[in-house]
Design an enzyme around this catalytic site. Structure first.
Site, PDB file in Angstrom:
ATOM      1  N   HIS A 291     -18.299   6.568  -9.320  1.00 25.09           N
ATOM      2  CA  HIS A 291     -19.413   6.985  -9.832  1.00 25.09           C
ATOM      3  C   HIS A 291     -20.246   7.668  -8.582  1.00 25.09           C
ATOM      4  CE1 HIS A 291     -19.420   4.563 -13.386  1.00 25.09           C
ATOM      5  NE2 HIS A 291     -19.012   3.215 -12.844  1.00 25.09           N
TER       6      HIS A 291
ATOM      7  N   ASP B  17     -11.187   3.815 -16.423  1.00 28.02           N
ATOM      8  CA  ASP B  17     -11.966   2.730 -15.895  1.00 28.02           C
ATOM      9  C   ASP B  17     -12.882   2.574 -17.374  1.00 28.02           C
ATOM     10  OD1 ASP B  17     -13.503   1.210 -13.621  1.00 28.02           O
ATOM     11  OD2 ASP B  17     -14.893   1.485 -14.840  1.00 28.02           O
TER      12      ASP B  17
ATOM     13  N   HIS C  27     -15.965   2.098 -17.488  1.00 32.89           N
ATOM     14  CA  HIS C  27     -17.344   2.900 -17.435  1.00 32.89           C
ATOM     15  C   HIS C  27     -16.924   4.470 -17.109  1.00 32.89           C
ATOM     16  CE1 HIS C  27     -18.018  -1.012 -15.654  1.00 32.89           C
ATOM     17  NE2 HIS C  27     -19.086  -1.069 -16.121  1.00 32.89           N
TER      18      HIS C  27
ATOM     19  N   ASP D  81     -11.472  -2.739 -16.123  1.00 33.01           N
ATOM     20  CA  ASP D  81     -12.441  -3.477 -16.943  1.00 33.01           C
ATOM     21  C   ASP D  81     -12.581  -3.318 -18.255  1.00 33.01           C
ATOM     22  OD1 ASP D  81     -13.118  -0.824 -16.054  1.00 33.01           O
ATOM     23  OD2 ASP D  81     -14.970  -1.598 -14.905  1.00 33.01           O
TER      24      ASP D  81
END
Lengths: 454, 558
Positions: A112, A151, A153, A240
């Site tokens: 991120h 991921d 996200h 995740d």
């Protein structure tokens, strides 16, 4: 030339002495049970695996990617530099033929973290994969690189860094941004005007299972990689998507991860998120290592796993098929799209946006200007102002010259940096130059009138 | 007075030590099939003119278990594994004849899959039919919860009452299922023969009038009472190199960094003492070609020694790897590196003319002067050793670290000196030290430093304690001792508990006087967090009496 090696390199750096805060998901305990599982399994003793010790990444390795405010030391602590350094160690081992592939099981994560870093967003300060990619380009002369972000996200940091770079293919599949942090990564985000089609995002509906994710892999990711022909494939291996992750709502299993990894066959995988520290990570990490090392993973399962968890619901599959079709179309027409954008625009492209830092609660306002050049991907100018940063509010200006820039663009960009530096008043706190063709990175402080080279 | 006896592959060495002096040294050829006799013969000579009751300690370092394994003479043993999820060991041919049981325990020690009694009963039938007298039962995460191993062993023994069963948790508390399986298997397979040896040697020594404690040197450089070794025979493997390292440690005794070079006839062993601490291997000793959980020194063996044969291949000079006999200067048949040193140093080791003659044969083939050949050979030997030493340091630096401070603080450590051990050390170590730009240390007693190391090594004990306050349990390795703790148990309580257990075990072993030399080698504390709240703590405590020398040792006068 590269010699053939049969070994899978492993950097295991759990950073048992680093946490964002004591009860934060990104804490010391995160890889504890993974360690227990890997150590008890004895997988590091197998001849297929060779373990490496991470090193401290140089400040220059970070300067190739990020504009850190107020400086690199403030954003990249020892833990961040060791995590990034873990990826670099594997990059070296891979390029010198000591390993056939490698997995950097490191924390803190990084995907991120964007080009400009005012603080921590999404648990990330320094983006490990781009640090490795730019190192590979400078040290080993690689040009075409693919990063596949698995991921849950959206890898918005990595996307930001390679948004204007047609030589880095960035593919991210993740839980739909309408239902999860960071709220981006929609199918229409397909790259900057001069790099159309080399950023691909697949938003997955909540609840997507092994079957759904493998469908995206088979029908989009693998064919696109085949067409793009990257020199190296990097996997941002977040964990995740697992059915037990507390921060997301997906239904992926450890064996699904192993299968995904086996099919994708990344050259280097780098751990990103994954916060189901006890019920997912120990098994998922084992699965990824086993798949990379070509070890039979048929006996790997979570204690509560059931076969039916892997099945996908037909409505979701239909939705995924539509997204996949649309993105395949964009990718196949990417050159036409870039040509059309180039023709339509004036001498530059400009976009303004607001960026939120959830972890550090910083508000950043950014204006990005890309020079429209007929001969190269163009150089990039960024003006950024942050409010709420720990080190105080800051306004900065950055000049970034891509590796493949033409001589004229580079000249112009260098002149612009010099001119901005000479301004008698203080338009910014800091001025940055990222001259990738020369591998030179400068930062100028308007208050102290000092320039620093990394 | 202290006696140390190191039974090596070629020679058995012995020393008699008393208050700062070595009173006697003995070196005799080892008779491989009759180790007891070799030991008694050396002992007889050491005891000449000494009153038996003045001897306060005898320490043996023996290759018995190493030899058994090398010769494939271990007892046929049934290995029962409870692997749970993970590697597919059935297909990996890890142990070709292993039996696999249902059942699984996870990293928190929770049972995630029950044992299947019927299955074990059936396997017991197969074991009985196959005629096994020993068995090893090893479960994944048995160091966190040993109940499956215990239950399976119980069922086996119900069915086969005279079956000897070794359980995984008894041999190691470290996390590593594969190494624990290897260790438990070879422990079961060598226990009977080791017990026979221990009984024989005890009765021989007692008959000879010795009433003192008899200790055994372990691979980690510490000793344990012979009695305690009965259940841990594999800990005695590689005690030979451990004896040499402890010898070097005893002769130097400071906080400097040494490379221990033990140059034997056909091989040389290299080991590191980093800032006064002997370095242990990160992966454990190798048993039967596989890593075990036996802690041993990091020793690198290379096939090059003082008696390696020198040959001219037609293109190059070749050293070894074979030995045709002793060096020419000691009446051997061919030129050796020892002859090269002897020639260059004007016959300091043995017959100058024999060395010159033997080297001459090779040098004529090679078309070079004898001096040139001798110099090349010494350069080759020191070159190989120097290269291996550099590799050892590099391997150590690259060993994985899991915390930030380990990586930041692992400064580059450089060798301060080379410590020569073994008869041929004096010939090569000074040149080697010169090449590596450090000091050379060769003691008058270097040739028997291994036996001295055995004589003065102190006992070592190491314990691992795992505490889980969410589950309210603790688990101690080795004895499988488990118990309950309260939710409010803290790191300090865990350390206190570990220390109490160490003191108790030291007392049981009769080495209580060393219990206060403990150190904590692991102190881990993790919060267990579910959601955003802390619901417990995990502690991993490692406590040990590290390798060192006994209090009676006051150094050695050269």
């Amino acid at each position: 030339m590269k010699k053939k090696s049969e070994k899978t390199g492993l950097v295991f750096f759990p950073a048992f002495d680093w946490a964002i805060s004591p009860t934060h998901p990104e804490r010391e305990e995160r890889l504890l049970y993974t360690r227990d599982q890997l150590f008890e399994e004895g997988i590091m003793d197998l001849p297929q695996i060779v373990q490496y010790q991470p090193r401290l990444a140089e400040l220059k390795d970070i300067a190739r990617v990020h504009f850190c405010v107020p400086d690199i030391e403030a954003q990249a602590g020892e833990a961040h530099r060791i995590a990034a350094g873990g990826a670099l160690v594997l990059a070296d081992a891979f390029m010198t033929g000591k390993i056939k592939n490698g997995f950097a099981l490191i924390r803190p994560p990084g995907h991120h973290a964007m080009r400009v870093v005012h603080g921590n967003r999404g648990f990330c300060n320094i983006n490990n994969e781009p640090v490795m990619v730019e190192y590979l380009r400078q040290k080993y002369g690689l040009q075409r690189i693919a990063i596949v972000d698995t991921d849950v996200h959206h890898g918005d940091g990595t996307q930001d860094i390679y948004w204007h770079d047609p030589d880095v293919l960035f593919i991210s599949f993740h839980q739909d941004g309408r239902t999860l942090y960071p709220g981006s990564g929609f199918a229409d985000e397909t790259g900057g005007p001069l790099a159309q089609g080399t950023t691909l995002n697949v938003p997955l509906p909540p609840g997507t299972t092994d079957e759904g994710i493998l469908f995206v892999l088979d029908n989009l990711v693998l064919p696109v990689l085949e067409e793009f022909q990257p020199e190296i494939v990097v996997n941002s291996a977040g964990q995740d998507n697992h059915y037990t992750d507390p921060l997301a709502n997906m239904s992926f299993s450890a064996r699904g991860y192993a299968r995904l990894n086996e099919k994708l066959a990344p050259d280097i995988a780098v751990l990103e998120g994954g916060y189901s520290v006890e019920t997912a990570l120990p098994y998922v990490n084992m699965g990824i290592i086993m798949a990379m090392a070509g070890i039979d993973y048929s006996n790997l399962y979570e204690p509560d796993y059931k076969e039916e968890y892997s099945k996908e619901n037909p409505a979701r599959l239909k939705q995924l098929a539509e997204t996949v079709q649309r993105l395949n179309y964009v990718f196949s027409r990417r050159q036409e799209l870039v040509a059309a954008a180039r023709k339509k625009a004036d001498s530059f492209f400009r976009k303004s946006r607001y960026i939120s830092y959830d972890t550090d609660q910083i508000h950043e306002q950014q204006t990005e200007t890309l020079i429209n050049c007929p001969d190269c991907p163009g150089y990039l100018l960024i003006e950024s102002e942050a409010v709420g940063a720990r080190q105080g509010d800051a306004k900065i200006f950055c000049v970034s010259i891509p590796l493949r820039s033409c001589r004229r663009c580079r000249r112009e960009a260098l002149d612009l940096y010099a001119k901005t530096r000479r301004q008698p008043y203080e338009p910014y706190h800091y001025l940055y130059l990222q001259d990738r063709p020369a591998d030179v990175y400068l930062q100028y402080d308007y208050i102290t009138k000092k320039e620093r080279a990394y | 007075m202290l006696i140390g006896i190191d039974v090596g592959g070629t020679f058995t060495d012995g020393v008699l030590y008393h208050e700062g002096s070595i009173l006697n040294t003995v070196k005799k050829p080892t008779v491989a099939r009759k180790l007891q006799e070799s030991i008694i013969a050396v002992l007889e000579e050491l005891l000449r003119g000494v009153k038996e009751k003045e001897i306060s300690r005898v320490v043996l370092s023996t290759t018995l278990v190493t030899n058994l394994l090398a010769a494939g003479q271990e007892e046929k043993t049934a290995l029962l594994l409870i692997p749970g999820p993970g590697l597919n060991l059935r297909r990996m041919n890890f142990f070709p004849s292993a039996y696999f049981l249902k059942g699984a325990i996870d990293f928190r020690g929770r049972i995630t899959e029950p044992l299947d009694r019927e299955e074990i009963v059936e396997i017991a039938g197969q074991i009985k039919a196959a005629g096994f007298r020993t068995a090893a039962v090893v479960g994944k995460f048995s160091c966190r919860n040993s109940s499956h191993e215990r239950q399976a062993a119980e069922i086996l023994q119900e069915r086969i009452p005279d079956l000897r069963v070794v359980k995984g948790f008894q041999v190691s508390g470290q996390l590593n299922f594969l190494r624990r399986a290897v260790t438990a298997y070879y422990t079961a397979a060598t226990m009977d023969k080791w017990k026979g040896f221990a009984t024989d040697i005890t009765s021989a020594l007692r008959k000879r009038g010795l009433v003192c404690p008899i200790d055994i040197l372990k691979a980690d450089g510490g000793t344990m009472p012979l009695e305690a070794s009965l259940s841990h025979p594999c800990e005695t493997v590689f005690s030979g190199p451990a004896a040499s390292v402890m010898g070097a440690f005893a002769l130097t005794r400071d906080n400097r960094t040494s490379v221990v070079v033990d140059i034997g006839g056909t091989t040389s062993d290299l080991a590191l003492i980093l800032q006064g601490q002997p370095l242990h291997a990160s992966k454990g000793a190798i048993l039967g070609g596989r890593y075990s959980s036996i802690r041993s020194f990091a020793v690198r063996s290379i096939a090059l020694g003082g008696d390696s044969a020198i040959r001219w291949t037609g293109k190059d000079i070749e050293l070894g790897p074979d030995r045709l006999g002793p060096a020419a200067c000691f009446g051997g048949p061919a030129a050796t590196p020892t002859d090269a040193v002897n020639y260059l140093e004007g016959g300091i080791l043995g017959s100058l003319s024999s060395s010159e003659e033997a080297l001459g044969k090779v040098s004529r083939q090679a078309g070079m002067a004898v001096k040139e050949l001798a110099e090349s050979v010494v350069a080759m030997v020191t070159g190989r050793l120097a290269a291996e030493i550099k590799e050892m340091f590099k391997a150590w630096e690259q060993e994985p670290a899991y915390r930030i401070w380990e990586i930041i603080n692992k400064q580059k450590v450089k060798a301060d000196r080379i410590v020569g051990i073994g008869a041929a050390a004096g010939a090569f170590v000074p040149a080697l030290a010169g090449r590596l730009n450090c000091e050379s240390f060769v003691h008058a007693y270097s040739p028997v430093a291994n036996a001295l190391g055995a004589a003065v090594a102190r006992p070592t004990v190491s314990l691992l304690l795992h505490v889980d306050t969410e589950n309210g349990t603790y688990h101690l390795d080795r004895e499988g001792l488990a118990g309950e703790v309260s939710y409010h148990f803290r790191l300090e309580d865990a350390k206190k508990l570990a220390l109490q257990q160490l003191q108790r075990i030291a007392g049981l072993r009769g080495i209580g006087q060393y219990a206060d030399r403990y150190e904590f080698f692991r102190e881990e504390q993790f919060n267990i967090i579910r959601g955003w709240t802390t619901c417990g703590k995990l502690f991993d405590i490692g406590i040990q009496i590290a390798p060192g020398v006994i209090d009676e040792f006051k150094g050695v006068q050269a």
